[in-house]
Design a protein around this motif. Structure first.
Motif, mmCIF file in Angstrom:
data_model
loop_
_atom_site.group_PDB
_atom_site.id
_atom_site.type_symbol
_atom_site.label_atom_id
_atom_site.label_comp_id
_atom_site.label_asym_id
_atom_site.label_seq_id
_atom_site.Cartn_x
_atom_site.Cartn_y
_atom_site.Cartn_z
ATOM 1 N N PRO A 37 0.974 -1.019 -0.333
ATOM 2 C CA PRO A 37 0.182 0.306 0.266
ATOM 3 C C PRO A 37 0.604 1.258 -0.306
ATOM 4 C CG PRO A 37 0.006 -0.725 2.039
ATOM 5 C CD PRO A 37 0.530 -2.104 1.541
ATOM 6 N N SER A 38 0.699 2.940 -0.314
ATOM 7 C CA SER A 38 0.824 3.632 0.307
ATOM 8 C C SER A 38 1.427 3.405 1.034
ATOM 9 C CB SER A 38 0.181 4.892 -0.292
ATOM 10 O OG SER A 38 -0.346 4.833 -1.745
ATOM 11 N N HIS A 192 1.738 -0.707 -6.557
ATOM 12 C CA HIS A 192 1.212 -1.147 -5.288
ATOM 13 C C HIS A 192 -0.233 -1.581 -5.841
ATOM 14 C CE1 HIS A 192 -1.283 2.758 -7.448
ATOM 15 N NE2 HIS A 192 -2.140 2.253 -7.867
#
Length: 372
Positions: A37-38, A192
């Protein structure tokens, strides 16, 4: 060509640990995807390898040579950025040739390398245009071509497809995979998007909060995730999770949740029976939940009664959003497109007990370990 080694690499920004004790060994000519994820540290790890960020501790090696103090221009790597980073006043040819000109490469060699790269990427007809005259996909090809002409030991890709539309992303990821097969060079690719990771990488490294969760082949990550985070991140739609316990009931060993009860197949009982009476998290992928009329042959089904909350017709499949009871959270089944159900219907669905996942939250409640 080169292998790449991260040896207990840590990168801090003040008190924030962006990359936390990252270790892996990337073989020569391998295609590794860093996914998460970010904010998980994947781009920071890539920038440390490129020399754009200074490592706080640990070592990074390229071809068994420690490169922590080697300037970026001397690391023999090429990087493709998310933003393309093309010079707007230069033609495609000049953008691709710029790095070679800085190295004072002979003109005839520049001409040859640019034309070869343009042919590989099918952009020969664009060499005289400027970036503003190109589509997003064409700009991305130019950015990749600029990296190819340098013939580096390692290619680095930092989310190169995130600015493209869905159809073009599919096309470009196929082209990048074919490019790797053709060039036979080490690729490290950051994204991502777990779909990109699954379809492109020979191996995938899953990161979260700067920590490497698991590194393995795409199929192993899908079939045998190490923990709850990897299980939930890999796969689309995501794996369904249910809180429950494992109990003995007569001669059976069952998984008991608030909404349903499932008998564990006899060949799996030994794996899970030590958890009897303890809280567990039960996981099953949407594609392992079927409607009885279209049940695949050879599986071990356990029936669960549920109510259809929402249906999503995808053409080649249907996603059913289901609830065992009204107060229960929704779970998703990926079923045969011939299935005829509507929102509000009461249905029986079959869980394939051959492909269940059980996670033990006792040691790490935030990210329970998979039991196999």
């Amino acid at each position: 060509m080169a292998n790449v080694i991260f040896d207990h690499v840590v990168k801090k920004f003040g008190d924030v640990i962006a990359v936390n004790d990252l270790s892996f060994n990337l073989a020569d000519k391998e295609f590794l995807v860093l996914v998460g994820p970010s904010g998980c540290g994947k781009t920071t790890a890539l920038r440390c390898l490129a020399g754009l960020e200074e490592v706080t501790s640990g070592e990074i090696m390229i071809d068994k040579n420690v490169v922590n103090d080697v300037p970026p221009k001397d690391r023999d790597i090429a990087m493709v950025f998310q933003s393309y980073a093309l010079y707007p006043h230069m033609t495609v040819f000049d953008n691709m040739a710029f790095g070679l000109k800085l190295r004072k490469t002979p003109k005839d060699e520049i001409q040859r390398k640019v034309e070869e790269a343009a042919k590989i990427l099918n952009i020969e007809m664009l060499l005289k245009r400027k970036p503003k005259e190109l589509s997003g996909g064409q700009r991305q090809r130019v950015a990749v071509g600029r990296a190819i002409v340098r013939e580096p030991k390692v290619f680095l890709f930092d989310e190169p497809l995130s600015n493209l539309d869905a159809k073009l992303r599919v096309q470009m990821r196929t082209e990048i995979t074919k490019l790797h097969q053709r060039l036979q060079t080490t690729f490290i690719y950051v994204t991502h998007d777990q779909m990109e990771a699954m379809t492109m990488g020979t191996r995938i490294a899953v990161l979260n909060q700067g920590i490497l969760q698991q590194i393995d082949t795409p199929q192993t990550l899908y079939d045998k995730p190490n923990n709850l985070f990897v299980a939930g991140f890999i796969g689309s739609p995501a794996m369904n999770f249910f809180n429950g316990t494992i109990e003995k009931k007569d001669s059976k060993t069952v998984i008991l949740t608030e909404g349903f009860e499932l008998e564990i197949p006899k060949d799996k009982v030994k794996t899970f029976e030590y958890l009897t009476g303890k809280k567990i998290i039960f996981g099953i992928r949407p594609e392992d939940i079927h409607t009885p009329e279209y049940l695949p042959a050879g599986i071990k089904p356990a029936m669960v009664k549920s109510k259809v909350d929402v249906t999503e017709l995808m053409g080649n499949e249907i996603f059913l959003h289901l609830k065992p009871r009204e107060e229960d959270p929704v779970y998703v089944a990926r079923v045969d497109p011939r299935t005829r159900v509507m929102a509000g219907d009461e249905v029986q669905v079959a869980f394939n007990m051959e492909n269940i996942h059980v996670f033990d939250p006792s040691e790490n409640p935030e990210n329970p370990v998979a039991i196999r």
